[in-house]
Design a protein around this motif. Structure first.
Motif, PDB file in Angstrom:
ATOM      1  N   LEU A  13      38.433 -16.077  39.947  1.00  0.00           N
ATOM      2  CA  LEU A  13      37.531 -15.709  38.856  1.00  0.00           C
ATOM      3  C   LEU A  13      38.036 -14.485  38.100  1.00  0.00           C
ATOM      4  N   ILE A  14      38.599 -13.516  38.813  1.00  0.00           N
ATOM      5  CA  ILE A  14      39.121 -12.321  38.148  1.00  0.00           C
ATOM      6  C   ILE A  14      40.288 -12.685  37.234  1.00  0.00           C
ATOM      7  N   LEU A  15      41.227 -13.461  37.756  1.00  0.00           N
ATOM      8  CA  LEU A  15      42.392 -13.847  36.956  1.00  0.00           C
ATOM      9  C   LEU A  15      41.981 -14.701  35.759  1.00  0.00           C
ATOM     10  N   ALA A  21      39.957 -13.701  28.379  1.00  0.00           N
ATOM     11  CA  ALA A  21      39.668 -12.590  27.472  1.00  0.00           C
ATOM     12  C   ALA A  21      40.873 -12.291  26.578  1.00  0.00           C
ATOM     13  N   ILE A  22      42.075 -12.408  27.142  1.00  0.00           N
ATOM     14  CA  ILE A  22      43.283 -12.182  26.338  1.00  0.00           C
ATOM     15  C   ILE A  22      43.520 -13.344  25.381  1.00  0.00           C
ATOM     16  N   MET A  29      33.583 -15.177  25.429  1.00  0.00           N
ATOM     17  CA  MET A  29      34.043 -16.498  25.833  1.00  0.00           C
ATOM     18  C   MET A  29      34.445 -16.512  27.300  1.00  0.00           C
ATOM     19  N   ALA A  30      35.083 -15.442  27.753  1.00  0.00           N
ATOM     20  CA  ALA A  30      35.438 -15.351  29.168  1.00  0.00           C
ATOM     21  C   ALA A  30      34.189 -15.331  30.043  1.00  0.00           C
ATOM     22  N   LEU A 164      27.629 -19.179  25.418  1.00  0.00           N
ATOM     23  CA  LEU A 164      28.462 -18.443  24.463  1.00  0.00           C
ATOM     24  C   LEU A 164      27.692 -18.139  23.180  1.00  0.00           C
ATOM     25  N   ALA A 165      26.998 -19.138  22.641  1.00  0.00           N
ATOM     26  CA  ALA A 165      26.227 -18.921  21.414  1.00  0.00           C
ATOM     27  C   ALA A 165      25.121 -17.885  21.630  1.00  0.00           C
ATOM     28  N   SER A 166      24.509 -17.909  22.798  1.00  0.00           N
ATOM     29  CA  SER A 166      23.461 -16.930  23.096  1.00  0.00           C
ATOM     30  C   SER A 166      24.026 -15.517  23.196  1.00  0.00           C
ATOM     31  N   LEU A 167      25.192 -15.371  23.821  1.00  0.00           N
ATOM     32  CA  LEU A 167      25.813 -14.042  23.939  1.00  0.00           C
ATOM     33  C   LEU A 167      26.256 -13.508  22.580  1.00  0.00           C
ATOM     34  N   ARG A 168      26.866 -14.375  21.770  1.00  0.00           N
ATOM     35  CA  ARG A 168      27.371 -13.920  20.473  1.00  0.00           C
ATOM     36  C   ARG A 168      26.251 -13.644  19.480  1.00  0.00           C
TER      37      ARG A 168
END
Length: 238
Positions: A13-15, A21-22, A29-30, A164-168
């Motif tokens: 999950l970390i990787l 994110a990159i 999105m991440a 994603l839509a909720s976060l953005r």
């Protein structure tokens, strides 16, 4: 085995979070992709817990495999979401949620077809392992894969993109984009009312104007401007 599985999951999950994110150049999105992955894991492990199925090393391998498959499906959908949302931000004709929803509609058939093609051979292995071979590595692995891929397909469509839509939607830039898009859609709807109901389609009702409708809107606006120019002149002649 449980301790090693948890460590492998945390590292995975970390990787994944760092890479996404990159790649997408945004943490939202991440975060949405990781939430979808956790959803897949909870549902799959929950089915095992409710049914009392044995968890073997092959099952743990299956768990980690389905996370990779689900991530692949989510990235494909998010690629289309990024393309549509960037276009929406440039044109100001769709809100972020509308652009994301349109991306899901565009990739829906592809996601379903890919999952069906992946599930068919796994289902064959499941049947062979259950009826002919019996309990063992093949049955444990195929069962975990079958449940996980089915759940992963669902989450990529109905969990990852809505999250994603909720976060953005909380970001100031997205709020401004949504305000401009709603204003544009209101103006287009008003112009379409002048043209008549025959030009209105199901998509225009949701706020998305097609090129044919834009031509009709432009024609109506042109006639309206002509009337405004003619009426003052007629009054002066009177």
């Amino acid at each position: 085995m449980t301790r090693k599985a948890i460590i492998a999951l945390i590292v995975f999950l970390i990787l994944v979070s760092v890479v996404l994110a990159i790649y997408f150049r945004t943490w939202t999105m991440a975060a949405a992709a990781v939430i979808a992955l956790l959803h897949d894991l909870i549902i799959t492990v929950g089915i095992y817990a409710l049914t009392g199925l044995e968890v073997s090393p092959a099952t743990m391998i299956g768990f980690l495999t389905i996370l990779g498959y689900s991530m692949y499906d989510t990235v494909v959908v998010f690629d289309k979401v990024r393309e549509n949302t960037q276009d929406a931000a440039r044109t100001g004709r769709r809100t972020y949620a509308q652009a994301a929803n349109y991306a899901v509609n565009q990739t829906l058939v592809r996601s379903i077809n890919t999952s069906v093609v992946a599930l068919l051979p796994i289902a064959s292995l499941l049947v062979v392992g259950y009826f002919f071979i019996g309990p063992g590595t093949l049955l444990d692995l195929s069962l975990a894969l079958f449940i996980g891929i089915a759940v992963g397909t669902y989450s990529s469509i109905f969990v990852a993109t809505p999250v994603l839509a909720s976060l953005r939607s909380r970001e100031p830039s997205i709020k401004e984009q949504d305000r401009r898009a709603l204003a544009y859609q209101a103006a287009q709807s008003k112009a379409l009312d002048e043209v008549g109901g025959e030009h209105r389609s199901a998509e225009s009702i949701s706020g998305v104007i097609e090129p044919e409708q834009e031509k009709a809107v432009a024609s109506a606006q042109s006639r309206a401007r002509s009337r405004r120019e003619i009426h003052p002149r007629a009054k002066r002649e009177e």
